[in-house]
Design a protein around this motif. Structure first.
Motif, PDB file in Angstrom:
ATOM      1  N   ASN A 230       1.914  45.052 -40.572  1.00 32.35           N
ATOM      2  CA  ASN A 230       3.369  45.228 -40.616  1.00 32.35           C
ATOM      3  C   ASN A 230       3.998  44.046 -41.359  1.00 32.35           C
ATOM      4  O   ASN A 230       4.382  43.049 -40.750  1.00 32.35           O
ATOM      5  CB  ASN A 230       3.921  45.339 -39.194  1.00 32.35           C
ATOM      6  CG  ASN A 230       5.406  45.636 -39.173  1.00 32.35           C
ATOM      7  OD1 ASN A 230       5.960  46.176 -40.134  1.00 32.35           O
ATOM      8  ND2 ASN A 230       6.069  45.280 -38.089  1.00 32.35           N
ATOM      9  N   TYR A 231       4.111  44.184 -42.672  1.00 34.59           N
ATOM     10  CA  TYR A 231       4.661  43.097 -43.486  1.00 34.59           C
ATOM     11  C   TYR A 231       6.172  43.000 -43.287  1.00 34.59           C
ATOM     12  O   TYR A 231       6.865  44.023 -43.289  1.00 34.59           O
ATOM     13  CB  TYR A 231       4.366  43.344 -44.969  1.00 34.59           C
ATOM     14  CG  TYR A 231       2.915  43.209 -45.337  1.00 34.59           C
ATOM     15  CD1 TYR A 231       2.390  41.987 -45.741  1.00 34.59           C
ATOM     16  CD2 TYR A 231       2.058  44.308 -45.284  1.00 34.59           C
ATOM     17  CE1 TYR A 231       1.053  41.853 -46.093  1.00 34.59           C
ATOM     18  CE2 TYR A 231       0.710  44.185 -45.630  1.00 34.59           C
ATOM     19  CZ  TYR A 231       0.217  42.953 -46.028  1.00 34.59           C
ATOM     20  OH  TYR A 231      -1.105  42.815 -46.367  1.00 34.59           O
ATOM     21  N   PRO A 232       6.708  41.794 -43.145  1.00 34.11           N
ATOM     22  CA  PRO A 232       8.175  41.660 -43.072  1.00 34.11           C
ATOM     23  C   PRO A 232       8.817  42.184 -44.352  1.00 34.11           C
ATOM     24  O   PRO A 232       8.253  42.062 -45.438  1.00 34.11           O
ATOM     25  CB  PRO A 232       8.393  40.147 -42.944  1.00 34.11           C
ATOM     26  CG  PRO A 232       7.082  39.599 -42.470  1.00 34.11           C
ATOM     27  CD  PRO A 232       6.024  40.492 -43.036  1.00 34.11           C
ATOM     28  N   LYS A 233       9.999  42.776 -44.238  1.00 34.85           N
ATOM     29  CA  LYS A 233      10.730  43.226 -45.412  1.00 34.85           C
ATOM     30  C   LYS A 233      11.595  42.089 -45.944  1.00 34.85           C
ATOM     31  O   LYS A 233      11.753  41.051 -45.289  1.00 34.85           O
ATOM     32  CB  LYS A 233      11.609  44.449 -45.088  1.00 34.85           C
ATOM     33  CG  LYS A 233      12.774  44.157 -44.159  1.00 34.85           C
ATOM     34  CD  LYS A 233      13.581  45.414 -43.895  1.00 34.85           C
ATOM     35  CE  LYS A 233      14.408  45.840 -45.088  1.00 34.85           C
ATOM     36  NZ  LYS A 233      15.482  44.868 -45.432  1.00 34.85           N
ATOM     37  N   LEU A 234      12.147  42.284 -47.124  1.00 37.80           N
ATOM     38  CA  LEU A 234      13.057  41.294 -47.688  1.00 37.80           C
ATOM     39  C   LEU A 234      14.255  41.119 -46.764  1.00 37.80           C
ATOM     40  O   LEU A 234      14.708  42.074 -46.132  1.00 37.80           O
ATOM     41  CB  LEU A 234      13.536  41.737 -49.071  1.00 37.80           C
ATOM     42  CG  LEU A 234      12.628  41.453 -50.264  1.00 37.80           C
ATOM     43  CD1 LEU A 234      11.315  42.213 -50.181  1.00 37.80           C
ATOM     44  CD2 LEU A 234      13.334  41.801 -51.579  1.00 37.80           C
ATOM     45  N   SER A 235      14.759  39.908 -46.694  1.00 39.68           N
ATOM     46  CA  SER A 235      15.901  39.652 -45.816  1.00 39.68           C
ATOM     47  C   SER A 235      16.750  38.515 -46.360  1.00 39.68           C
ATOM     48  O   SER A 235      16.238  37.553 -46.928  1.00 39.68           O
ATOM     49  CB  SER A 235      15.420  39.292 -44.400  1.00 39.68           C
ATOM     50  OG  SER A 235      16.514  38.972 -43.560  1.00 39.68           O
ATOM     51  N   ILE A 236      18.055  38.655 -46.173  1.00 35.09           N
ATOM     52  CA  ILE A 236      18.995  37.586 -46.527  1.00 35.09           C
ATOM     53  C   ILE A 236      19.696  37.058 -45.278  1.00 35.09           C
ATOM     54  O   ILE A 236      20.456  36.108 -45.343  1.00 35.09           O
ATOM     55  CB  ILE A 236      20.017  38.082 -47.578  1.00 35.09           C
ATOM     56  CG1 ILE A 236      20.753  36.921 -48.235  1.00 35.09           C
ATOM     57  CG2 ILE A 236      20.946  39.125 -46.997  1.00 35.09           C
ATOM     58  CD1 ILE A 236      21.612  37.322 -49.414  1.00 35.09           C
ATOM     59  N   LYS A 237      19.441  37.695 -44.120  1.00 31.78           N
ATOM     60  CA  LYS A 237      19.958  37.259 -42.818  1.00 31.78           C
ATOM     61  C   LYS A 237      21.479  37.080 -42.829  1.00 31.78           C
ATOM     62  O   LYS A 237      22.005  35.982 -42.596  1.00 31.78           O
ATOM     63  CB  LYS A 237      19.272  35.962 -42.369  1.00 31.78           C
ATOM     64  CG  LYS A 237      17.804  36.124 -42.019  1.00 31.78           C
ATOM     65  CD  LYS A 237      17.244  34.853 -41.415  1.00 31.78           C
ATOM     66  CE  LYS A 237      15.771  35.000 -41.080  1.00 31.78           C
ATOM     67  NZ  LYS A 237      15.524  35.969 -40.003  1.00 31.78           N
ATOM     68  N   LEU A 238      22.189  38.162 -43.073  1.00 29.23           N
ATOM     69  CA  LEU A 238      23.655  38.106 -43.018  1.00 29.23           C
ATOM     70  C   LEU A 238      24.116  37.804 -41.604  1.00 29.23           C
ATOM     71  O   LEU A 238      23.537  38.296 -40.626  1.00 29.23           O
ATOM     72  CB  LEU A 238      24.252  39.432 -43.479  1.00 29.23           C
ATOM     73  CG  LEU A 238      24.139  39.772 -44.971  1.00 29.23           C
ATOM     74  CD1 LEU A 238      24.612  41.194 -45.215  1.00 29.23           C
ATOM     75  CD2 LEU A 238      24.924  38.784 -45.823  1.00 29.23           C
ATOM     76  N   THR A 239      25.169  37.028 -41.480  1.00 31.61           N
ATOM     77  CA  THR A 239      25.746  36.749 -40.168  1.00 31.61           C
ATOM     78  C   THR A 239      26.675  37.895 -39.765  1.00 31.61           C
ATOM     79  O   THR A 239      27.089  38.713 -40.602  1.00 31.61           O
ATOM     80  CB  THR A 239      26.553  35.445 -40.195  1.00 31.61           C
ATOM     81  OG1 THR A 239      27.693  35.616 -41.071  1.00 31.61           O
ATOM     82  CG2 THR A 239      25.698  34.285 -40.707  1.00 31.61           C
TER      83      THR A 239
END
Length: 342
Positions: free
Chosen positions: A182-191
């Motif tokens: 289960n590879y992590p997906k791309l993320s920008i971690k919006l608040t």
């Protein structure tokens, strides 16, 4: 002769030089590192492009998952990473090399020497096919240096964001566990605040509470679909989704393949753009940095590929999908969008 014309020769020279780089001797001992220790990890991807930096986010997340108390240092080019990874608080240091090294050689050299003054427990090439990624791993003072996965096996993914994770995890877990990893997906971690801002921006643009379809019509070179293709696609999209808002996200170049016919949104703030996409039902766009930005949100991303690299750069995770527009007709794409927006 211009520097650009010398690039193919430069690449051949560096390819020959880096082809001999191998993972550290005794690399298998990396599994003995205490998972809860305060190790220092270097991730090297000296590239200034939006997509290439976002494609590091799965690796960054995986390193944090495996070593929760680690401190991560990134080597990149340009000034995007502090923006893209502003909410990745476990990134301790971002080493920003000049976007154009040869024009800023003193700055480039000074930062490179500064990097070599640090000691690392682990150093990972963010792209195993990138000469610059591998060179900075080679120059680093790291105990464990990871360039690639060694011998290729059937579990190795093609996707560029997954490969460096595979190269790490092959050393940490049993091979059979990588079969369906289960590879992590791309993320920008919006608040939450950023997401709410995007919702308000959409409401201000359209003055209604309809669901929104985002399109991005631009891409570089052969990846860019023609104005004729986009005109046909946009006409059918309007006809089939008249109960949706349709918003064109504009590139930094402020150009449009549909001649600005749709309501459009322009911003130089990448986190603001991603907050607008986050509040949309689906994002549809060609292989580009903006496609990867969309894939870094929780909104379904449909990547339109106009040729090769389909399996290497496609958006993955959640319901994200990609289409080869050379073999799939616009009518079929419209039907797929209907299923993804149900």
């Amino acid at each position: 002769m211009s520097i650009t014309k010398l690039n193919p020769l430069k690449s051949k020279i560096f390819n020959f030089f880096t082809s001999s780089f191998e993972n550290s001797k005794g690399i298998e001992e990396i599994k003995n590192l205490p998972r809860d220790s305060n190790i220092k990890v270097l991730i090297s991807r000296p590239n200034h492009r939006l997509g290439n930096q976002l494609l590091l986010s799965p690796l960054i997340q995986e390193v944090k998952n495996q070593f929760p108390n680690c401190k991560i240092h990134l080597v990149v080019n340009g000034n995007l990473s502090p923006i893209l990874f502003s909410e990745f608080h476990f990134i301790d240091t971002i080493i920003k090399l000049p976007k154009k090294p040869l024009k800023n050689i003193l700055n480039y050299t000074a930062k490179s020497i500064g990097l070599m003054s640090n000691k690392y427990d682990v150093a990972i090439a963010g792209n195993e096919n990138s000469n610059s990624s591998k060179i900075f791993i080679k120059l680093s003072r790291a105990k464990f240096k990871i360039y690639n996965s060694g011998n290729i096996d059937s579990y190795k993914p093609e996707h560029i964001a997954k490969k460096p994770i595979y190269n790490l995890m092959k050393l940490l877990i049993a091979p059979n566990e990588l079969r369906d990893y289960n590879y992590p997906k791309l993320s920008i971690k919006l608040t939450n605040e950023e997401i709410e801002k995007g919702k308000l921006l959409l409401r201000k643009l359209f003055g209604n509470n309809k669901n929104t379809i985002c399109i991005f019509t631009f891409a570089t070179g052969a990846k860019c679909h023609s104005k004729e293709w986009w005109s046909t696609f946009y006409t059918q999209l309007k006809n089939e989704f008249n109960d949706f808002n349709i918003l064109e996200i504009l590139p930094i170049e402020n150009v449009s393949q549909i001649n600005f016919e749709s309501k459009h949104f322009y911003s130089k703030d990448l986190r603001e753009i991603s907050s607008v996409i986050e509040n949309s039902s689906i994002f549809i766009g060609a292989d580009s940095g903006m496609m990867h930005l969309a894939a870094s949100t929780n909104t379904t991303t449909l990547g339109l590929f106009n040729g090769s690299n389909y399996n290497v750069y496609a958006p993955y995770g959640n319901e994200n999908q990609s289409i080869d527009t050379n073999s799939v007709q616009i009518d079929e794409i419209i039907e797929k969008i209907k299923k993804l927006t149900l």
